[in-house]
Design a protein around this motif. Structure first.
Motif, short mmCIF file in Angstrom:
data_model
loop_
_atom_site.label_atom_id
_atom_site.label_comp_id
_atom_site.label_asym_id
_atom_site.label_seq_id
_atom_site.Cartn_x
_atom_site.Cartn_y
_atom_site.Cartn_z
N HIS A 170 21.12 29.86 13.87
CA HIS A 170 20.92 28.84 12.84
C HIS A 170 19.46 28.41 12.80
N VAL A 171 18.90 28.34 11.58
CA VAL A 171 17.52 27.94 11.36
C VAL A 171 17.54 26.61 10.62
N VAL A 172 16.94 25.57 11.22
CA VAL A 172 17.01 24.21 10.67
C VAL A 172 15.62 23.70 10.33
N ASN A 173 15.47 23.13 9.13
CA ASN A 173 14.23 22.54 8.66
C ASN A 173 14.15 21.09 9.11
N ASN A 174 13.12 20.74 9.90
CA ASN A 174 12.95 19.37 10.39
C ASN A 174 12.02 18.53 9.54
N THR A 180 13.15 27.19 1.86
CA THR A 180 13.88 28.41 1.51
C THR A 180 13.52 29.49 2.51
N LEU A 181 14.53 30.23 2.96
CA LEU A 181 14.33 31.31 3.93
C LEU A 181 14.80 32.61 3.30
N THR A 182 13.90 33.60 3.26
CA THR A 182 14.22 34.87 2.58
C THR A 182 13.64 36.07 3.32
N ASN A 183 14.02 37.25 2.83
CA ASN A 183 13.42 38.53 3.21
C ASN A 183 13.43 38.81 4.71
N PRO A 184 14.62 38.96 5.31
CA PRO A 184 14.67 39.32 6.74
C PRO A 184 14.27 40.78 6.96
N VAL A 185 13.31 41.00 7.84
CA VAL A 185 12.83 42.35 8.14
C VAL A 185 12.92 42.57 9.64
N SER A 186 13.52 43.71 10.04
CA SER A 186 13.66 44.03 11.46
C SER A 186 12.70 45.15 11.84
N LYS A 196 22.32 33.45 5.22
CA LYS A 196 23.31 32.69 4.45
C LYS A 196 22.91 31.22 4.44
N SER A 197 22.98 30.58 3.28
CA SER A 197 22.63 29.17 3.17
C SER A 197 23.78 28.30 3.68
N VAL A 198 23.45 27.34 4.54
CA VAL A 198 24.44 26.41 5.08
C VAL A 198 24.31 25.05 4.40
N LYS A 199 23.07 24.55 4.31
CA LYS A 199 22.79 23.28 3.64
C LYS A 199 21.46 23.42 2.92
N GLU A 200 21.49 23.22 1.62
CA GLU A 200 20.31 23.46 0.79
C GLU A 200 19.08 22.71 1.32
N GLU A 205 22.00 30.15 8.07
CA GLU A 205 22.60 30.96 9.12
C GLU A 205 22.08 32.38 8.99
N VAL A 206 21.58 32.93 10.09
CA VAL A 206 21.09 34.31 10.11
C VAL A 206 22.08 35.13 10.93
#
Length: 370
Positions: A170-174, A180-186, A196-200, A205-206
């Motif tokens: 989980h990635v949380v904005n403080n 906005t979180l986008t473009n996951p690259v491995s 996936k968006s949990v709370k706008e 959630e990654v």
């Protein structure tokens, strides 16, 4: 009458002399103790051994100087300063301090990727009689614009689950800014992620997963994502894949005392299947007629025991090399080999593990984060 008076005066004089002597002796004894108590010795006292640096932003450094005084009556020597971790360093400290004088120990803490409450220590070693080893402390709260929880995405897989294993981070904005979180690259083709968006504007959630065909030799990865926050433009997740063995053998070998056995001895080895597909064992063989063994299936397709019986008077041959082999229905682990040896041989061999051939999946050491 005069003679009696003279005798009385002489007795009183002698009493005074003895009393004076006793007083001088006592004074001398006290003086000796004082001399011992006042023997030259250094003492150390810090103005404040506990430093609270409050709240800082992640990535910032904290610099602080600990000041100390030699409160003793001999030269104080600081021989070593040891921070508790690599993120904390000590600068050039005062090595020698005369009685009544002060010295300093500069320290720097680099917060790096730390987040939340942290506590670090620095151990000071000296010739001080009161505190030859003193522990200094730094603590505070490190604020991050974005928190990643857990810090590492850990996937525990085996040959059967490697194609469908997932773990969520989980990635949380403080901050109060839109997020906005986008473009996951491995950086590992065997690892992928989905956002996936949990709370706008606040939480995502990654979902991290393994991608077949997965290379067991390449068990680390880094997922990099783009963020709309100016103070955290990229967010990364470290991925660790731990390959579990398909079959667990415990203990991995049978070890008996060296020399002839005084009495009959038994030993048991457990074999457990880690996969969903049932396991079958067959054609168990041992290259010794003196040792008896029995293979039992205690949990169908899952758990087995091999019970060994060593007769009284049994002794391992000088050339060693006793071994039980058993075939399995697992394609990746078609054969299990269990060595049998005396304690002296076991130590000389460096306690090798059981051999699972030819392509057994073995537990890999936990990889280090980059």
């Amino acid at each position: 009458m005069t003679e009696e008076i003279m005798k009385s005066l002489k007795a009183s004089a002698w009493t005074l002399v003895l009393a004076a002597g006793a007083t001088l002796s006592a004074f001398g004894a006290e003086g000796g103790d004082a001399a011992t108590t006042n023997a030259p010795e250094p003492q150390i006292q810090f103005a404040d051994p506990d430093y609270d640096f409050g709240r800082i932003n992640s990535g910032e450094s904290v610099k602080h100087t600990f000041v100390f005084t030699n409160t003793g009556n001999a030269k104080l020597e600081i021989s070593a300063v040891h921070p508790s971790c690599g993120c904390t360093t000590a600068g050039e400290w005062t090595k020698e301090v005369a009685p009544g004088q002060t010295g300093s120990i500069p320290v720097q803490f680099n917060s790096g990727s730390y987040g939340g409450v942290v506590h670090k220590t620095v151990t000071v070693t000296s010739n001080a009689k009161n505190q030859p080893s003193m522990v200094l402390q730094l603590h505070g709260n490190i604020w991050k614009a974005v928190d990643v929880n857990p810090q590492y995405a850990v996937l525990q897989v085996n040959s059967e689950s490697v194609s469908n294993s997932t773990v969520s981070v989980h990635v949380v904005n403080n901050t109060d800014q839109p997020f906005t979180l986008t473009n996951p690259v491995s950086n590992n083709k065997g690892i992928a992620a989905e956002i996936k968006s949990v709370k706008e504007d606040k939480e995502y959630e990654v979902v991290v997963r393994t991608v077949p065909p997965f290379d067991p030799a390449n068990t680390q990865g880094l997922i990099t994502m783009q963020s709309t926050l100016s103070n955290a433009p990229t967010v990364t997740v470290t991925v660790l894949v731990i390959m579990q063995p398909s079959i667990v053998v415990s203990p991995d070998r049978v070890v008996l005392p060296a020399g002839k056995l005084a009495e009959q001895t038994t030993s048991t080895v457990l074999i457990r299947n880690q996969l969903k597909a049932p396991l079958k064992l067959s054609d168990a063989q041992l290259n010794s007629k003196a040792v008896k063994f029995e293979v039992k299936e205690t949990e169908p397709g899952v758990a087995f025991t091999i019970n060994f019986t060593f007769p009284a008077g049994f002794e391992f041959p000088a050339e060693g090399g006793l071994e039980l082999t058993v075939k399995t229905s697992n394609e990746r682990t078609p054969l299990i080999k269990i060595p049998l040896s005396a304690a002296a041989e076991h130590a000389a061999a460096g306690a090798p593990t059981v051999t699972l051939s030819p392509r057994a999946l073995s537990t890999l050491p936990s990889p280090q984060s980059k």
